[in-house]
Design a protein around this motif. Structure first.
Motif, PDB file in Angstrom:
ATOM      1  N   TYR A 186       0.833  -1.205   0.000  1.00 57.71           N
ATOM      2  CA  TYR A 186       0.000   0.000   0.000  1.00 57.71           C
ATOM      3  C   TYR A 186       0.870   1.258   0.000  1.00 57.71           C
ATOM      4  N   ALA A 187       1.880   1.284   0.850  1.00 53.23           N
ATOM      5  CA  ALA A 187       2.753   2.457   0.923  1.00 53.23           C
ATOM      6  C   ALA A 187       3.511   2.654  -0.379  1.00 53.23           C
ATOM      7  N   LYS A 240       2.474   1.740  -3.409  1.00 54.04           N
ATOM      8  CA  LYS A 240       1.532   2.246  -4.409  1.00 54.04           C
ATOM      9  C   LYS A 240       1.212   3.719  -4.178  1.00 54.04           C
ATOM     10  N   THR A 241       1.030   4.103  -2.924  1.00 52.41           N
ATOM     11  CA  THR A 241       0.724   5.502  -2.614  1.00 52.41           C
ATOM     12  C   THR A 241       1.861   6.417  -3.057  1.00 52.41           C
ATOM     13  N   MET A 242       3.081   5.999  -2.786  1.00 50.28           N
ATOM     14  CA  MET A 242       4.230   6.785  -3.221  1.00 50.28           C
ATOM     15  C   MET A 242       4.290   6.851  -4.745  1.00 50.28           C
ATOM     16  N   ASP A 253       1.804   6.627  -6.871  1.00 49.04           N
ATOM     17  CA  ASP A 253       0.738   7.504  -7.351  1.00 49.04           C
ATOM     18  C   ASP A 253       1.150   8.971  -7.234  1.00 49.04           C
ATOM     19  N   ARG A 254       1.778   9.298  -6.119  1.00 46.77           N
ATOM     20  CA  ARG A 254       2.200  10.695  -5.905  1.00 46.77           C
ATOM     21  C   ARG A 254       3.264  11.111  -6.929  1.00 46.77           C
ATOM     22  N   HIS A 299       1.640  11.373 -10.415  1.00 47.10           N
ATOM     23  CA  HIS A 299       0.843  12.603 -10.498  1.00 47.10           C
ATOM     24  C   HIS A 299       1.743  13.806 -10.767  1.00 47.10           C
ATOM     25  N   PRO A 335      -3.778  12.636  -6.998  1.00 48.09           N
ATOM     26  CA  PRO A 335      -2.763  11.585  -7.144  1.00 48.09           C
ATOM     27  C   PRO A 335      -3.344  10.193  -7.267  1.00 48.09           C
ATOM     28  N   GLU A 336      -4.388   9.889  -6.496  1.00 41.34           N
ATOM     29  CA  GLU A 336      -4.962   8.547  -6.563  1.00 41.34           C
ATOM     30  C   GLU A 336      -5.684   8.272  -7.885  1.00 41.34           C
ATOM     31  N   ASP A 395       9.826   2.895  -7.793  1.00 44.50           N
ATOM     32  CA  ASP A 395      10.065   4.273  -7.378  1.00 44.50           C
ATOM     33  C   ASP A 395      10.924   5.020  -8.399  1.00 44.50           C
TER      34      ASP A 395
END
Length: 448
Positions: free
Chosen positions: A39-40, A42-44, A46-47, A50, A72-73, A283
């Motif tokens: 999850y972390a 994917k969140t990074m 997405d950011r 974006h 971002p999401e 990343d």
């Protein structure tokens, strides 16, 4: 003496940009990403995606019609629905739309010039931050093999550290800023390689960077002499690494080989871990694997990448000729990065120079860097020590361009090979739709 001073200034400048305190902090930050959960991660991702898409919309006319009003999401969905797939030809055909500032580099930016192994020259504008990030990702990979800053290392790639006319050592340059021994890959023939081997034995590097073909050539020379070196780790890149090469390299040169996959466009980066798995670095870039119709596939498909760190000129959904597929499951190394199968699509043949020694396709690309007005090229071996440079010129191609290419061959690749330039209207792909940039049309002393 002047040449040595130039090298000192060159590598000192590189160290100042790539190996400063900031770059060390970047490596430490990237290493922390190895411990993130899905999850972390994917969140990074997405950011970062974006941020890159916003830069593309703001700076590149090609995307000016796309609304920047998304979160971002939502970046992955917007990417798939609003951004078309592009490739090298798209960039060459639409430079004003896909390059920032009408293609003019700002003083604080860097030009990345490459011919690649598809034979078509390309220039990419890079930010200084992306240059620092690139080195940080490379150093993170080195850390997977136990390397840390300050350990001695050797490099056997395409660096011009000794003139082709030199027949007496040194065939190397010691970069004192990085404890790096740069070796000339053009001096691995019978007459010079003994001195290279002696220098490596004395220097005792903790690791070596090399092209697969240059490492293999050195391993062959060691085998002929009944010798071995004990480099703990060999980091390879830029060419396919074949099983027969791996076997001999492990036997004669290095205890462990860790391969890397990347390209000048910086849209994908995969690194082999200590367990042999090839991990995409999420990343570094956002990567899709798409079939011939542009749809996601679990089978073999094209690598399509979006840069995450070069905000000066973001490449979005940039399709490479290389193909791979996802490898499911979890790696024993414990890193959360997705895995891929070995990349296919690089179809270089093996060719030899005027002295009969194999010439790396990656070394050949040095001859095309900075050569303009060539839409497509192919290097063909037509006989022993004989090459044809087949070029598809554009309307501005001149004798000066041809002379520069021949000069580069003689001074950067091989001074003894006989070269003939042939202009063509087109250079066709293979029946499978792939393009072979280097071809050997002379096998066993006769045309293939």
């Amino acid at each position: 003496m002047l040449a040595e001073l130039r090298k000192e200034l060159l590598y000192g400048g590189r160290a100042l940009v790539r190996d400063n305190a900031l770059s060390q902090r970047l490596v430490q930050r990237l290493r922390r990403h190895e411990t993130l959960d899905d999850y972390a991660l994917k969140t990074m991702g997405d950011r970062l995606l974006h941020r890159s898409l916003q830069a593309a919309i703001a700076k590149l006319p090609f995307y000016a019609h796309i609304s920047p009003d998304f979160a971002p999401e939502e970046a992955r969905q917007v990417l798939r629905e609003m951004f078309p797939i592009v490739d090298k030809r798209t960039l060459l055909d639409h430079p004003r739309a896909l390059y920032p500032n009408d293609g003019l580099k700002r003083p604080w930016q860097v030009l990345g010039k490459t011919s690649g192994t598809t034979g078509t020259p390309l220039v990419v504008i890079r930010s200084l931050n992306s240059v620092q990030m690139e080195q940080a990702f490379i150093k993170r990979h080195w850390s997977w093999g136990g390397y840390s800053e300050g350990m001695p290392r050797a490099t056997l790639r395409g660096d011009m550290v000794a003139g082709l006319e030199r027949q007496e050592p040194p065939f190397w340059f010691e970069n004192r800023y990085n404890r790096q021994l740069l070796l000339s890959s053009r001096h691995l023939g019978d007459q010079c390689v003994g001195a290279v081997i002696d220098k490596l034995q004395r220097y005792a590097p903790a690791m070596m960077q090399a092209y697969p073909s240059t490492a293999y050539t050195l391993a062959q020379q060691l085998e002929r002499r009944g010798m071995s070196l004990c480099v703990p780790f060999l980091f390879t890149a830029s060419e396919p690494l074949y099983p027969h090469q791996q076997e001999l390299i492990r036997e004669r040169l290095a205890g462990r080989i860790m391969d890397m996959y990347g390209m000048a466009e910086r849209v994908a980066f995969a690194t082999q871990c200590e367990y042999g798995s090839m991990h995409l670095n999420p990343d570094y870039s956002h990567v899709e694997i798409l079939d011939d119709y542009g749809e996601p596939t679990d089978g073999y498909g094209h690598i399509v990448g979006t840069t995450l760190h070069n905000l000066a000129m973001p490449l979005v959904r940039y399709r490479l000729s290389d193909r791979t597929r996802w490898r499911h499951g979890h790696c024993a190394c414990g890193r959360p990065f997705p895995m891929i199968e070995p990349v296919t699509g690089k179809l270089e043949d093996r060719i030899t120079g005027g002295d009969g020694m194999e010439v790396s396709p990656s070394v050949l690309t040095f001859a095309f860097k900075g050569v303009e007005n060539v839409r497509k090229s192919q290097v063909a071996q037509t006989g022993p020590g004989q090459w044809e440079l087949r070029l598809v010129p554009d309307a501005h191609f001149s004798q000066a361009d041809q002379d520069k290419l021949l000069h580069n061959i003689r001074h950067l690749v091989d001074p003894t090979v006989q070269v003939k330039v042939v202009l063509r209207g087109d250079l066709p792909n293979t029946e499978a739709g792939k393009f072979r940039w280097v071809v050997n049309e002379w096998q066993d002393g006769r045309r293939a």
